[in-house]
Scaffold this motif. Structure first.
Motif, PDB file in Angstrom:
ATOM      1  N   ARG A 187       4.689   4.125   2.094  1.00  0.00           N
ATOM      2  CA  ARG A 187       3.709   5.188   2.294  1.00  0.00           C
ATOM      3  C   ARG A 187       2.557   5.110   1.303  1.00  0.00           C
ATOM      4  O   ARG A 187       1.426   5.405   1.631  1.00  0.00           O
ATOM      5  N   SER A 188       2.820   4.729   0.082  1.00  0.00           N
ATOM      6  CA  SER A 188       1.806   4.794  -0.976  1.00  0.00           C
ATOM      7  C   SER A 188       1.187   3.443  -1.291  1.00  0.00           C
ATOM      8  O   SER A 188       0.747   3.205  -2.408  1.00  0.00           O
ATOM      9  N   ASN A 202       8.434   2.435   7.254  1.00  0.00           N
ATOM     10  CA  ASN A 202       7.363   3.406   7.004  1.00  0.00           C
ATOM     11  C   ASN A 202       7.693   4.369   5.877  1.00  0.00           C
ATOM     12  O   ASN A 202       6.795   5.013   5.332  1.00  0.00           O
ATOM     13  N   LYS A 203       8.965   4.467   5.467  1.00  0.00           N
ATOM     14  CA  LYS A 203       9.342   5.432   4.441  1.00  0.00           C
ATOM     15  C   LYS A 203       9.137   4.895   3.035  1.00  0.00           C
ATOM     16  O   LYS A 203       8.869   5.675   2.123  1.00  0.00           O
TER      17      LYS A 203
END
Length: 345
Positions: free
Chosen positions: A311-312, A307-308
């Protein structure tokens, strides 16, 4: 389950961690045990182990690229590569008798010997396989939709890889020179091979690195077959002619000592890492006062931080990122199940 059995009875459990590269996971445990009790095999067995490490690296990358392509929407490459992968599995079946869970590696030796006829047919296959790889690479790399779906998607920063301990294609796509094969286990210290790096650290770079690593694995196998294995066979045949009966008796005695359940280790604990096709797998073995084993897989470290570095991106691009990571849920499910069991209490 591993802690409840003896050393040699736990080897087959490691096939379940990465069921695509079974012998690689078996060798992680077996080579760690050999260092623990200071018992090593011959040059002949070490040469064959290195050959099978690269053999299963090709098997893994064939599956990773084709499943990644079919997730994006390209179906033709899956048929081509699975045909070659089926031929590779047939070669494994001839040696071990099984298609997937081989249980081929033992402490100090291999379960079965290799035949010269198998080597001849495998060399002819490699010649055909390298041509097929060029065709698959041309079809995928020249597809503008494939490049657009992978370019600048799932970018992982260099500092992020250092901080969370990523390895394999994730670290090498971020231009981090990290490969456990240079530690010198088995016959890698005497082989000439290259490590490929990339700088953009996106899904397209990881795809290109897998293709380059398959071609490099074919080159390593060529070097093993024509250089190391030839010398090992000469030394093995000369020793058999000189003292055949003595060699058989020594092999029986060493095999009995290795497989004996109450064998004593010379050191209490050990850490050993191996360069798997998905990254660095590490094992911690503790033999005193209790026999325990701890395994760290690169798959769990990567999915834990998914998830890190996603994100974009859009939700549709998440499939492309997951395919470029190339994880196996055999190792991830086991560790997450243990964590969930502990946190429940």
């Amino acid at each position: 389950m591993i802690d409840l059995h003896y050393y040699c009875a736990s080897i087959s459990y490691f096939d379940r961690f990465d069921y695509v590269s079974t012998i690689t996971q078996e060798l992680l445990f077996v080579h760690g045990l050999e260092r623990l009790i200071s018992c090593y095999g011959s040059i002949y067995d070490s040469t064959l182990r290195t050959l099978f490490l690269e053999f299963y690296r090709i098997l893994n990358h064939c599956l990773a690229i084709t499943t990644h392509a079919i997730d994006i929407g390209l179906f033709t490459t899956m048929l081509w590569s699975f045909e070659e992968r089926e031929k590779l599995i047939n070669f494994s079946e001839v040696l071990s008798g099984t298609r997937f869970h081989a249980a081929f590696v033992l402490m100090g030796r291999l379960r079965y010997d290799i035949a010269l006829r198998w080597i001849d047919s495998f060399v002819y296959f490699l010649i055909h396989f390298t041509r097929k790889l060029k065709e698959i690479h041309y079809i995928l790399s020249m597809n503008r939709l494939w490049r657009r779906r992978l370019y600048e998607i799932g970018i992982i920063e260099r500092d992020f890889c250092f901080y969370f301990g990523f390895s394999g294609m994730l670290s090498r796509s971020a231009k981090i020179w990290l490969d456990a094969r240079f530690t010198g286990y088995e016959c890698y210290q005497g082989l000439d091979y290259s490590i490929f790096l990339a700088s953009n650290s996106d899904c397209l770079d990881r795809y290109v690195l897998r293709f380059n690593e398959m071609i490099e694995s074919c080159r390593i196998i060529y070097g093993i077959l024509f250089r190391w294995l030839n010398e090992a066979l000469k030394s093995f045949s000369s020793s058999c002619y000189s003292s055949c009966l003595f060699s058989i008796m020594e092999w029986l005695i060493s095999s009995f000592l290795i497989t004996f359940p109450f064998i004593q280790s010379l050191i209490n604990e050990l850490k050993f890492s191996i360069e798997s096709s998905k990254g660095i797998y590490s094992i911690f073995i503790n033999s005193f006062p209790y026999w325990t084993t701890t395994i760290i897989s690169n798959d769990f470290l990567t999915l834990n931080q998914l998830n890190k570095f996603c994100r974009s991106i859009n939700l549709g691009d998440l499939i492309a990122v997951l395919g470029s990571i190339d994880f196996v849920l055999g190792s991830v499910d086991l560790i997450t199940t243990l964590i969930g069991f502990i946190s429940h209490f």
